[in-house]
Design an enzyme around this catalytic site. Structure first.
Site, PDB file in Angstrom:
ATOM      1  N   HIS A 147     -67.037   2.188  -0.488  1.00 60.25           N
ATOM      2  CA  HIS A 147     -68.399   2.217  -1.023  1.00 60.25           C
ATOM      3  C   HIS A 147     -68.548   3.230  -2.161  1.00 60.25           C
ATOM      4  O   HIS A 147     -69.542   3.961  -2.230  1.00 60.25           O
ATOM      5  CB  HIS A 147     -69.417   2.515   0.088  1.00 60.25           C
ATOM      6  CG  HIS A 147     -69.578   1.363   1.032  1.00 60.25           C
ATOM      7  ND1 HIS A 147     -70.249   0.217   0.687  1.00 60.25           N
ATOM      8  CD2 HIS A 147     -69.119   1.159   2.288  1.00 60.25           C
ATOM      9  CE1 HIS A 147     -70.214  -0.636   1.701  1.00 60.25           C
ATOM     10  NE2 HIS A 147     -69.522  -0.097   2.679  1.00 60.25           N
TER      11      HIS A 147
ATOM     12  N   SER B 249     -61.839  -9.356   2.216  1.00 59.63           N
ATOM     13  CA  SER B 249     -62.161  -9.916   0.912  1.00 59.63           C
ATOM     14  C   SER B 249     -61.806 -11.395   0.756  1.00 59.63           C
ATOM     15  O   SER B 249     -61.371 -11.824  -0.309  1.00 59.63           O
ATOM     16  CB  SER B 249     -61.455  -9.075  -0.155  1.00 59.63           C
ATOM     17  OG  SER B 249     -61.957  -9.361  -1.394  1.00 59.63           O
ATOM     18  N   SER B 250     -62.017 -12.167   1.818  1.00 59.52           N
ATOM     19  CA  SER B 250     -61.727 -13.605   1.692  1.00 59.52           C
ATOM     20  C   SER B 250     -62.689 -14.267   0.714  1.00 59.52           C
ATOM     21  O   SER B 250     -62.282 -15.160  -0.039  1.00 59.52           O
ATOM     22  CB  SER B 250     -61.786 -14.290   3.055  1.00 59.52           C
ATOM     23  OG  SER B 250     -63.052 -14.117   3.635  1.00 59.52           O
TER      24      SER B 250
ATOM     25  N   ASP C 258     -62.595  -5.623  -5.273  1.00 61.57           N
ATOM     26  CA  ASP C 258     -61.938  -6.794  -4.683  1.00 61.57           C
ATOM     27  C   ASP C 258     -61.334  -7.688  -5.769  1.00 61.57           C
ATOM     28  O   ASP C 258     -60.213  -8.182  -5.643  1.00 61.57           O
ATOM     29  CB  ASP C 258     -62.948  -7.597  -3.850  1.00 61.57           C
ATOM     30  CG  ASP C 258     -63.654  -6.721  -2.828  1.00 61.57           C
ATOM     31  OD1 ASP C 258     -63.157  -5.614  -2.565  1.00 61.57           O
ATOM     32  OD2 ASP C 258     -64.700  -7.135  -2.303  1.00 61.57           O
TER      33      ASP C 258
ATOM     34  N   LYS D 119     -74.064 -12.113   7.539  1.00 64.61           N
ATOM     35  CA  LYS D 119     -74.893 -11.994   6.360  1.00 64.61           C
ATOM     36  C   LYS D 119     -75.589 -10.636   6.290  1.00 64.61           C
ATOM     37  O   LYS D 119     -75.818 -10.093   5.217  1.00 64.61           O
ATOM     38  CB  LYS D 119     -75.929 -13.114   6.355  1.00 64.61           C
ATOM     39  CG  LYS D 119     -76.125 -13.601   4.983  1.00 64.61           C
ATOM     40  CD  LYS D 119     -76.863 -14.851   4.825  1.00 64.61           C
ATOM     41  CE  LYS D 119     -77.474 -14.830   3.447  1.00 64.61           C
ATOM     42  NZ  LYS D 119     -78.892 -14.546   3.481  1.00 64.61           N
TER      43      LYS D 119
END
Ligand code: GLA
Length: 479
Positions: free
Chosen positions: A69, A164-165, A209, A253
């Site tokens: 982050h 990170s798909s 990513d 989500k």
């Protein structure tokens, strides 16, 4: 070109090198251990579309070793690419459509006209991520007549696990769109475009990513800096292996909402420090720029956090009064679309995490570069401290992640921490390679065997990993 030079000759070698260095690196040989998978994908494509695919695009997932982050605050991160990836078999669609198929059981097919690509950020189906990458390239390169594409997608990155798909899907779609339209785009530009276009689906992360996905090098972790985007290789210590273990809590989500809110909290924290320090606060949107303006190393910014930001939560009313703005003006100036209803802002703790983590990431890289005796121990401590900061200050951990970190430490890791956005997902541990087997078996027993749900997931969510290569394009030959 390479194929015309005599095989093995100096010219052939030079041409091959140029071909590999140029982006896209179009490779002829799928790695041996992947041939079966690509052949199966080719067969599925052929059954569905009646022809062989024209090429394959692949984009890897990633694990972040440290620097959580902080990318959207302007600071560097230190991830490596995974072997697990998204692969797409791609061919032209003469009807100017995007015809998208996914080999995963739960993923529906999707078709749309290339001129009517709409992204619905309220329903994040897999194909919406494809469309983000597609639009990123079409708009980024101003392609007025994009070609149609038939695509079969296959993924091996555990979904919603913080590996990170989704970004790999966006990046793979961008790569497929680029190559289908006969373009060559630099890796840095692709990474930047993909970071921007993921916002179409409502994700406001940083650029980590996408950068590691395109720029990764096999065998190396990577220190990635932003503004401007640049990378340097980081050699991980001999004698250790990084192990990934899932908390078996899906990042859903809500994680995206939390994540977007953290972006806003860090932005406002930057603006509060800027205003208190007499800077033109409207010009500041990320903590790094305030730190640079104050000419103080990140690790020493704690003093400014303590002095300029009170440690209890700020309310929106208080912020409006502080900046002399109405609610609407504050929304406009500092908030994002899906965070305007938030009312409680933990600015002090968020800023302290970011500055501390930025300092730890730089220290991790320096420690790897210097490679002094027993430096793995220092790296382990940095990873542990990073997790504590994520848990206590950034509040992006959950109980299961904390439990798993504890189990991993007790099983012999030198350092363990949540990786990726958090709120579920995975833990990464640095484990002495000679203790690897013992470590894995202990984590199986002490964490995974505790519930049937965990047990059902252990085989694909507990694994040792080595730094893999970045995104690639393969010709569909020799399968
Ligand atoms: C998500 C974002 C990244 C990064 C991480 C947290 O994965 O996409 O850009 O901010 O969270 O480090």
């Amino acid at each position: 070109m390479a194929s015309k030079a005599k095989s093995g000759s100096k010219a052939a070698k030079a041409a091959e090198k140029a071909n590999i260095d140029r982006f896209p690196p179009i490779l002829k040989q799928v790695p041996d251990n992947q041939k079966q998978r690509y052949a199966a994908l080719q067969e599925t494509f052929q059954k569905r579309f009646g022809t062989k695919p024209a090429f394959f695009a692949r984009a890897p997932g990633r694990v972040n070793l440290i620097g959580e982050h902080v990318d959207y605050c302007g600071y560097s991160v230190l991830p490596m690419a995974l072997q697990q990836d998204i692969v797409m078999a791609v061919g032209p669609n003469p009807d100017k459509k995007l015809d998208l198929v996914n080999t995963g059981d739960h993923y529906d097919d999707f078709t749309t006209d290339v001129q009517h690509v709409e992204i619905d950020d309220t329903r994040p189906h897999w194909h919406q991520y494809f469309l983000c990458g597609y639009r990123g390239v079409v708009e980024g390169e101003k392609i007025s007549e994009p070609v149609g594409m038939n695509v079969v997608t296959d993924g091996t990155i555990p979904a919603r696990a913080g590996l990170s798909s989704s970004s790999a899907l966006v990046c793979c779609a961008a790569l497929a769109t680029m190559h289908s339209n006969g373009l060559k785009i630099s890796k840095v530009k692709l990474a930047t475009d993909c970071m921007e276009c993921e916002k179409y689906i409502g994700t406001h992360g940083g650029g980590m990513d996408q950068a590691i996905c395109f720029l990764a090098k096999e065998g190396m972790a990577m220190h990635i800096e932003f503004h401007p985007l640049c990378t340097s290789d980081v050699k991980i210590p001999n004698g250790v292996t990084f192990v990934i273990a899932s908390s078996c809590v899906e990042m859903n989500k809500a994680a995206a909402t939390h994540c977007n809110f953290r972006v806003v909290e860090t932005r406002i924290a930057a603006q509060v420090i800027a205003k208190t320090e007499g800077l033109d606060w409207r010009k500041y949107r990320v903590l790094r720029h305030v730190q640079e303006a104050l000419d103080t190393p990140p690790a020493e910014m704690r003093a400014f956090c303590n002095k300029d930001i009170h440690s209890n939560a700020w309310t929106k009313n208080e912020l409006c009064t502080f900046f002399g703005l109405t609610n609407e003006e504050l929304n406009e100036e500092s908030m994002s679309k899906n965070t305007i209803n938030e009312n409680v802002f933990e600015l002090h703790d968020r800023a302290r995490h970011v500055y501390g983590e930025a300092g730890r990431t730089i220290k991790f890289k320096k420690t790897c570069d210097e490679a002094k005796k027993n430096y793995e121990e220092t790296l382990g401590i940095l990873m542990d401290t990073s997790h504590e900061s994520c848990r206590e200050l950034y509040k992006c951990s959950v109980d299961e992640l904390d439990e798993l970190v504890e189990v991993c430490r007790n099983a012999g890791s030198l350092g363990s921490r949540l990786t990726g956005a958090g709120w579920g997902g995975c833990v990464v541990s640095m484990v002495p390679t000679k203790k690897l087997k013992e470590f894995i078996s202990k984590v199986r027993t002490d964490f995974y065997s505790k519930t049937p749900e965990r047990q059902a997931q252990v085989d694909h969510t507990l694994f040792a990993t080595k730094p893999g290569p970045g995104a690639r394009i393969y010709e569909p030959t020799n399968l």
